[in-house]
Design a protein around this motif. Structure first.
Motif: not given
Ligand code: ADP
Ligand code: MG
Length: 260
Positions: A11-23
């Motif tokens: 799904k989109g909008g489930v914080t994948k990109t945010t998680t990659v960036l912050n991890l």
């Protein structure tokens, strides 16, 4: 030894990109050498990492994957890997969608990324792959190239329901392409733990998945700080390191290393 993680969800909008960036930022602050790679043609990770004009780049994920699939000599890593403040990045832009459309059916297409990453493993402790909202050839490439998949789930019914499809896709990749790929676990994100919705989705996850998969202890809270950090092209970990989501991502990085 380098470990490669794909962050995925159907799904989109489930914080994948945010998680990659912050991890990636959290791991870098812990002293790890980190590479991130953008496998979503929308290029959100590339933009959030601070690349100003992704459409003007000479080398992107598209050109590198195409070269790998053509069996051409790959450019030097210094030509296509960008240095961001805390980690390195293989950027992409919308041209990557052409790989999905035009090259996906070719023999070996699902292993192109693996070919690209193999020689880079000696340079990094950790490589993290951001994926898009489809389970097409780009996400299949990311899962195939990874040692482990981190699945992000938000407290929404559709996020939890679609999980079955992703898990069955990972199982198929294990069976047919890459037997060693594992599921690192499920990360609950954007959670407001006081709401009934969170409690109900959390119960569904516990009842349906906790026997067979790790559900990470760390929960990423819902916080407006994340959007603010995005606006400033920063991870929340660097934007406001005392904030709850920043602390949660630092804890998640530690939890991931511990169970690595
Ligand atoms: N913990 C959080 N709290 C509040 N908003 C969040 C949080 N994590 C992500 N977001 C927001 O949710 C939206 C989708 O996140 P994103 O990482 O782009 O998802 P995906 O990559 O799965 O499409 C973005 O606007 C982002 O700022
Ligand atoms: Mg994304």
């Amino acid at each position: 030894m380098c470990k490669i993680y794909a962050v995925a969800s159907q799904k989109g909008g489930v914080t994948k990109t945010t998680t990659v960036l912050n991890l990636a930022t959290a791991l870098a602050l812990m002293g790890k050498k980190v590479l991130v790679a953008d496998l979503d043609p929308q290029g959100s990770l590339t933009i959030c990492a601070g690349v100003q004009f992704p459409d003007k780049l000479t080398h992107t994920m598209y050109s590198i994957l195409s070269a790998a699939l053509n069996e051409d000599r790959l450019p030097e890593p210094s030509e296509y890997i960008m240095k961001c403040s805390n980690f390195d990045l293989i950027p992409c832009n919308i041209s990557l969608s052409a790989f999905e459309l035009n090259r996906g059916h070719e023999i070996g297409a699902e292993r192109a990324l693996q070919t690209v990453l193999e020689p880079l493993k000696e340079r990094y402790d950790i490589i993290i792959l951001d994926t898009g909202p489809s389970l097409g050839i780009l996400t299949v490439n990311a899962i195939t190239a990874s040692d482990s998949v981190i699945i992000t789930v938000t407290p929404q019914l559709l996020s939890a329901v679609g999980l079955k499809l992703l898990i069955s896709t990972i199982r198929k990749i294990q069976k047919h392409i890459s037997p060693s790929v594992k599921i690192a676990g499920i990360l609950m994100t954007m959670c407001d733990t006081r709401t009934n919705l969170y409690k109900e989705i959390n119960d569904i996850m516990e009842n349906s998945y906790s026997q067979s998969l790790r559900i990470f202890k760390t929960i990423i809270p819902h916080s407006t700080k994340v959007g603010e950090a995005n606006l400033h092209r920063q991870s929340v970990v660097t934007y406001d390191k005392q904030s709850k989501p920043a602390q949660a991502y630092m804890n998640f990085a530690k939890e991931l290393i511990k169970h690595g």
